[in-house]
Design an enzyme around this catalytic site. Structure first.
Site, PDB file in Angstrom:
ATOM      1  CG  ASP A   7       0.493  -4.000   4.996  1.00 55.59           C
ATOM      2  OD1 ASP A   7       0.117  -3.940   6.187  1.00 55.59           O
ATOM      3  OD2 ASP A   7       0.898  -3.022   4.341  1.00 55.59           O
ATOM      4  CG  ASP A  48       0.338  -5.697   0.447  1.00 57.15           C
ATOM      5  OD1 ASP A  48       1.298  -6.269   1.014  1.00 57.15           O
ATOM      6  OD2 ASP A  48       0.244  -4.457   0.367  1.00 57.15           O
ATOM      7  CG  ASP A  74       5.036  -4.379  -1.807  1.00 56.13           C
ATOM      8  OD1 ASP A  74       5.575  -5.074  -2.701  1.00 56.13           O
ATOM      9  OD2 ASP A  74       4.822  -3.154  -1.911  1.00 56.13           O
ATOM     10  CD  GLU A 115       4.598  -4.378   4.789  1.00 54.00           C
ATOM     11  OE1 GLU A 115       3.958  -5.336   5.250  1.00 54.00           O
ATOM     12  OE2 GLU A 115       4.519  -4.014   3.614  1.00 54.00           O
TER      13      GLU A 115
END
Ligand code: 0RA
Length: 644
Positions: free
Chosen positions: A509, A511, A513, A436
């Site tokens: 990641d 998180d 997103d 990403e």
């Protein structure tokens, strides 16, 4: 217990056993020695297998029309009790062995089917290993049979009867049935009695759909959960359930059920206005995730029947044709067959192999669906219109793809500029990290072993493919880049043998997103490149959550538990650094923690349960909003590692 007996069969008389008893003991011992051979594994899956085995025996009784209620209870003491209101396992003495039929069923391997009468004695094949296997793998087991006005009982320890079947009382209310209780043996199931209500309940629901009119209850006394399933409509209800959040093209699903010499065939289908396909196939109530002969028979019949009807009724010219993909766009279908000796093939035994089933399903669907279309011209028109639309879109997609290809798009000889390829040319030794964002992509490019690790950075979010058709998908740069890098192409051009990397690793990641991008990518793989998942080629990288450091000592930790451990080990003064994004690690750190095959952990993506996966993706990514909210709320606790 019987190693010596097994080694000295000639001593049978002096040892006081007759031949059949020795066989029994050898059989049970074999099951205990190699449980994996009989139930697949001794983890949670294997444990669930025991429940399934016992419940399946009662389901068989229901399929024969002798029972309509089954209750399964998991006690606080981890004892599982399964009750049915069937005829009751016979208890009369078996002439040859001088033992009760019940004892034989409970102690002799594969004895389950011997008493089955006529028709399709449905045995699950892989699963239909028999109650004796459950008995052998249980610390203790007890069966109670109500039959002919009497209550009978027998108990066992690690498979061995404690006494001959005895009568323990009269039954005066005329009821009948079988109740089996067992305590799984933790010498075998070393992870303990780790029954999972959610996985079991999913299977109970599915089984109830597949057995029309059966009332199936699961009670979990440990967690105070309970569910009862009963579907008057059987697989028609199943199809309605799968389509419940979609706009349907016709209100009433098509349904056909017919007995053929090869097998019993049951099919239900209903179109919706989405672009995906949800066909689920079963043989003897067992999900066949890799399809097989019943699926191919169904597909041929669907394509042929719809084309015939469309031509005969002037929807198309004679030289035109709808492809298989055209007639399956927006299709939700259940194909269920029941047969005497199912052959399950493939590595995970998820594919039905019986050749004669293909023709049987094909004939039943040809005839049934042909009649349905003739009798319901309005529904037929809507379905054909939908298929013609799909065909037009596919033609547009083909043109778009050709255009892309001419410009050097999906072919591997013109790899995307963003791809940092590896030098290895043997796909079996090559892997690709889908990363990403450009910054993490940069670290990964520097940190990798370029000999066999390729890096593809994706910028921002890829398209939500659950809402788009192939032609629209191919307009999306990220998707085109990804497909080109993988080399397989897509849609009717898909060719798994062209896959350029045998490990496709998603690295995002930790998180929200990152989780979203990962879900988008998985949805894309699941809906469009499913073979990659089925072949076990798709993985998820596990970057660390924290670095715990004290002086020169440092630990990378991947879970909250590990963090607590590490702080304990390195002392309270340890410095804890939270990693929010891959970009925060330098190339060396990224290599060490997440990419080095000698140290990394990869999660392999697999589809345990096709219906569950289908529903989950539909819910997370599909059109309807309310169910998505509900899912995210009820699963919010599972995402505690995400940095919200
Ligand atoms: C064989 C014959 C008969 C019943 C059963 C098996 C039977 C097995 C199980 C296992 C769980 N529940 C069950 N219920 C019934 C009956 C044959 C007869 O009565 O003629």
């Amino acid at each position: 217990m019987s190693a010596t007996i097994a080694a000295k069969p000639k001593n049978e008389n002096s040892a006081g056993y007759d031949a059949s008893a020795i066989q029994v003991l050898e059989g049970l011992e074999a099951v205990r020695r190699r449980p994996g051979m009989y139930i697949g594994s001794t983890d949670q899956r294997g444990l669930h297998h025991l429940v399934r085995e016992v419940v399946d025996n009662s389901v068989d009784e229901a399929l024969g029309g002798h029972c309509d209620t089954i209750v399964c209870r998991i006690g606080k003491d981890n004892v599982v009790t399964v009750s049915d209101n069937g005829r009751g396992i016979p208890v009369d003495k078996h002439a040859k062995s001088n033992k009760s039929a019940l004892e034989v069923i409970m102690t002799v391997l594969h004895a389950g089917g011997k008493f089955g009468g006529g028709g399709y004695k449905v045995s699950g094949g892989l699963h239909g290993v028999g109650a004796s296997v459950v008995n052998a793998l249980s610390t203790w087991c007890k069966v109670e049979v109500k039959r002919g006005g009497k209550l009978y009982r027998q108990e066992y320890e690690r498979g061995k009867p404690k006494y001959a079947v005895k009568t323990v009382g009269p039954v005066e209310d005329g009821s009948h049935g079988t109740t089996t209780s067992f305590l799984a043996d933790t010498d075998i199931f070393v992870a303990g009695h780790d029954y999972n209500y959610e996985s079991l309940v999913q299977w109970f629901r599915e089984t109830a759909y597949l057995t029309r009119g059966l009332k199936l209850t699961l009670i979990d006394e440990r967690s105070d959960h309970e569910a009862t399933f009963y579907f008057e409509g059987g697989i028609v209800s199943f199809v309605r359930h799968l389509n419940r959040n979609r706009h349907v093209v016709h209100e009433r699903p098509f349904y056909v059920s017919k007995e053929t010499p090869a097998c019993l065939v049951e099919v239900a289908l209903q179109y919706n206005d989405s672009y995906g396909e949800s066909t689920h196939t079963f043989a003897n109530n067992i999900s066949t995730i890799d399809g097989g002969t019943h699926l191919s028979g169904f597909k041929s019949a669907l394509t042929r029947t719809i084309n015939d009807y469309a031509k005969r009724n002037g929807f198309m010219k004679n030289d035109e044709a709808l492809s298989g993909e055209d007639v399956r766009e927006g299709l939700t279908a259940i194909v269920s067959v029941k047969l005497g000796e199912p052959q399950f093939e493939g590595q995970t035994k998820g594919k039905l192999g019986n050749a004669e089933v293909a023709g049987a399903v094909q004939n039943v669907v040809n005839e049934g669906l042909g009649g349905f279309l003739e009798e319901n011209p309005q529904i037929a028109k809507r379905i054909i219109d939908k298929c013609l639309n799909a065909a037009r879109a596919r033609e547009a997609a083909r043109k778009a793809r050709e255009l892309v290809q001419r410009k050097g798009g999906l072919e591997s000889f013109s790899l995307p500029g963003k791809l940092a390829d590896c030098s290895e040319r043997d796909p079996a030794r090559a892997e690709i990290y889908i990363v990403e964002g450009d910054s993490a992509g940069g670290s990964a490019k520097q940190g990798r072993d370029r000999r066999y690790q390729a890096i593809l950075p994706l910028r921002g979010k890829i398209l939500n493919v659950e809402k788009a058709r192939l032609d629209k998908m191919l307009q999306n740069n990220e998707i085109r880049t990804l497909v080109t890098a993988l080399g397989t192409s897509i849609g009717d051009q898909f060719d798994i043998s062209k896959l350029r990397y045998h490990r496709v690793i998603i690295m995002t990641d930790a998180d929200v997103d990152g989780a979203h991008i990962r879900t988008l990518l998985l949805t894309f793989f699941y809906r469009n490149l499913e073979q990659l998942i089925l072949d076990g080629r798709v993985f998820i990288a596990q970057p660390p959550l924290y670095r715990v450091k004290a002086g020169k000592e440092e630990r990378w930790v991947y879970t909250e538990e590990q963090r607590t451990e590490a702080v304990k080990e390195l002392g309270e003064k340890a410095e804890i650094q939270r990693y929010k994004g891959l970009g925060e690690m330098n190339p060396d750190q990224l290599w060490q923690t997440t990419m080095d095959p000698a140290q990394r952990t990869l999660m392999q993506v697999n589809i345990d349960d096709g219906v569950m996966a289908d529903e989950t993706f539909d819910m997370l990514m599909g059109a309807a909003v309310p169910p998505r909210k509900k899912f995210i709320q009820t699963h919010a606790r599972d995402v505690q590692n995400l940095d919200v």
